[in-house]
Motif scaffolding. Structure first.
Motif: not given
Length: 81
Positions: A58-74
């Protein structure tokens, strides 16, 4: 801790001819742990792990998690085209 859905799923190419759709912070953590290439476990990988865990807590929003995951995947070359 509760699972947090991404606003939009992320499509990955984890092996030749194999696709994985990641739709939540929990699924992202599973994918990062189980299916991530060893050579791609650098700073963006660690940031994605941390941000997804923070999202579950609950410390970060889902959009932030998705963005970080997408960056790592790229960076790992796993984005489905």
């Amino acid at each position: 801790m509760r699972d947090v859905r991404f606003p939009e799923p992320v499509r990955l190419r984890v092996k030749p001819a194999r696709e994985r759709i990641v739709a939540s912070s929990w699924e992202a953590l599973e994918c990062l742990h189980d299916q991530w290439p060893i050579w791609a476990r650098g700073p963006s990988y660690r940031a994605a792990c941390r941000t997804c865990r923070d999202s579950l807590d609950g410390w970060r929003r889902p959009q932030q998690a998705r963005r970080a995951f997408l960056k790592a995947a790229r960076r790992a070359g796993l984005i489905q085209t």
